[in-house]
Motif scaffolding. Structure first.
Motif, PDB file in Angstrom:
ATOM      1  N   GLU A  15       0.833  -1.206   0.000  1.00 57.68           N
ATOM      2  CA  GLU A  15       0.000   0.000   0.000  1.00 57.68           C
ATOM      3  C   GLU A  15       0.864   1.252   0.000  1.00 57.68           C
ATOM      4  O   GLU A  15       0.580   2.211  -0.731  1.00 57.68           O
ATOM      5  N   GLN A  19       1.198   4.188  -3.047  1.00 53.52           N
ATOM      6  CA  GLN A  19       1.098   5.628  -2.856  1.00 53.52           C
ATOM      7  C   GLN A  19       2.371   6.348  -3.303  1.00 53.52           C
ATOM      8  O   GLN A  19       2.313   7.449  -3.849  1.00 53.52           O
ATOM      9  N   CYS A 148       7.092   4.943   4.147  1.00 52.55           N
ATOM     10  CA  CYS A 148       6.720   6.278   3.672  1.00 52.55           C
ATOM     11  C   CYS A 148       7.871   7.269   3.845  1.00 52.55           C
ATOM     12  O   CYS A 148       8.012   8.214   3.059  1.00 52.55           O
ATOM     13  N   ASP A 184      -3.538   9.386  -0.250  1.00 51.32           N
ATOM     14  CA  ASP A 184      -2.600   9.262  -1.363  1.00 51.32           C
ATOM     15  C   ASP A 184      -1.855  10.559  -1.644  1.00 51.32           C
ATOM     16  O   ASP A 184      -0.630  10.565  -1.841  1.00 51.32           O
ATOM     17  N   LYS A 188       2.180  11.347  -1.617  1.00 44.94           N
ATOM     18  CA  LYS A 188       2.792  11.839  -2.857  1.00 44.94           C
ATOM     19  C   LYS A 188       3.530  13.151  -2.611  1.00 44.94           C
ATOM     20  O   LYS A 188       4.661  13.344  -3.073  1.00 44.94           O
TER      21      LYS A 188
END
Length: 393
Positions: A15, A19, A148, A184, A188
């Protein structure tokens, strides 16, 4: 706005990668990381990412493809475990020495032999000196959050090094937990676009990647690489602060759990930290001043900071989920003992090997560790500084 979902650690990686939308993933299946490229290849096939998925014939080829793609100017990623990481060995050093900020999502698994598919840290700890940044997760939320943050850390101008995001095989990779996911657009924007200063496909500035380095230059290149890895410590903190602003979730070099007045402490990595926290809570109710330090960043190692966190602790257990075969200490044992020595600390230290091949770690096991520490304090010395927890002798 953040959303909640129930995901395994491998699903959380997929996931996060959806993203982030990296340019290239090259991967070869190996348990228990196989699901990561499996999930991601489906995202590619369904058109949910713009990534190029490269199926290869081995893990050595996977890392080779990632190195080639990253050198060409593409944001790249791979996933592996255990013997797969061992087969990448040569390429791990190339990625680091060529200062290529690629990402490897490692699902920790015991190295053969005998053959075992369950969790310990022998794979990543074997690669600890390859020049990669290494970050470990306790649970699925941390797996997602660490990934992330991976590219902003690795791609920072003061770092430019590859990064390994580690999680415990099956314990987090396949177990499902409730976690909070970012939107998302938040991911980003946080990760941003990859704009390398130098890359092979830049026709305006021809360059070589991985040239032969004669004696007059090799040493200096390694010294510069070491300095970049040292810089990563502050960058990890800076990126974590930025991430906290959008998520509310706070991360540091390590987590201190009930350490404010701790007299007995454990230093540990990975999922067993959760078990240890429960042991700490139970012991606190019994009047024992127990605490925990959970290492998140292992490379570069936060030695001075951990020594400071352990100041005032009478005895500490250093927990290694790998065997170094030197009859003296494991990786965490070596790092923390050195940190304490340089800080001039008089803290008693005991190094334990535990959980090899997926051996269970129970709350009572960890309470027993704290009981051992209290015995050392009562004696005023450590009679056996290198021990094994939970093994049938």
């Amino acid at each position: 706005m953040a959303r909640r979902d129930r995901l395994s650690g491998n699903e959380a990686v997929a996931e996060a990668l959806r993203q982030i939308n990296p340019d290239v993933m090259a991967a070869f299946p190996i348990t228990p990381s196989t699901e990561i490229p499996q999930y991601f290849s489906k995202l590619v096939a369904d058109g949910k990412v713009d990534s190029e998925f490269i199926p290869v014939e081995s893990e050595h080829s996977a890392m080779s493809a990632v190195i080639g793609a990253q050198a060409a100017g593409a944001r790249s990623v791979t996933a592996t475990s255990s013997a797969g990481l061992a087969l990448m060995w040569e390429e791990l050093y190339l990625a680091a020495s060529n200062r290529l900020p690629c990402v490897l999502t490692l699902v920790n698994r015991a190295l053969s032999g005998p053959i075992n598919i369950n969790c310990d840290h022998s794979d990543s700890m074997g690669a600890r000196d390859a020049g990669w940044i290494q970050i470990y997760a306790e649970n699925n939320q941390e797996v997602y959050d660490n990934l992330c943050m991976a590219y902003p850390i690795a791609e920072h101008k003061d770092v430019k090094l590859p990064i390994m995001i580690c999680q415990d095989g099956f314990i987090t990779s396949h177990a499902v937990e409730n976690i909070v996911l970012n939107e998302d657009e938040e991911v980003k924007e946080f990760v941003g676009e990859y704009n390398p200063e130098n890359y092979l496909l830049n026709s305006e500035c021809p360059m070589a990647v991985g040239p032969y380095s004669v004696t007059n230059y090799y040493f200096e290149a390694k010294r510069a690489q070491a300095e970049a890895l040292k810089n990563a410590k502050q960058v990890v903190l800076d990126v974590a602060k930025q991430y906290e602003k959008i998520t509310g979730r706070k991360y540091g070099l390590f987590e201190e759990y009930r350490m404010e007045d701790a007299e007995l402490a454990v230093v540990i990595i990975g999922s067993a930290a959760g078990t240890t926290k429960e042991a700490v809570d139970q012991l606190r109710k019994e009047g024992v001043k127990a605490g925990l330090i959970k290492i998140r960043l292992f490379r570069p190692f936060p030695a001075e900071e951990i020594a400071e966190a352990l100041k005032g602790v009478k005895a500490v257990a250093l927990m290694d989920r790998t065997e170094s075969y030197n009859d003296q200490c494991g990786p965490i044992g070596a790092e923390v003992t050195t940190a304490l020595y340089r800080a001039g600390a008089d803290t008693l230290a005991v190094n334990y090997v535990y959980g090899l091949g997926g051996r269970d770690v129970r709350v009572d096991d960890m309470k027993g560790i704290y009981a051992d520490l209290q015995k050392a304090v009562d004696l005023g010395k450590v009679e056996n500084p290198y021990r094994y927890m939970g093994v049938r002798e």
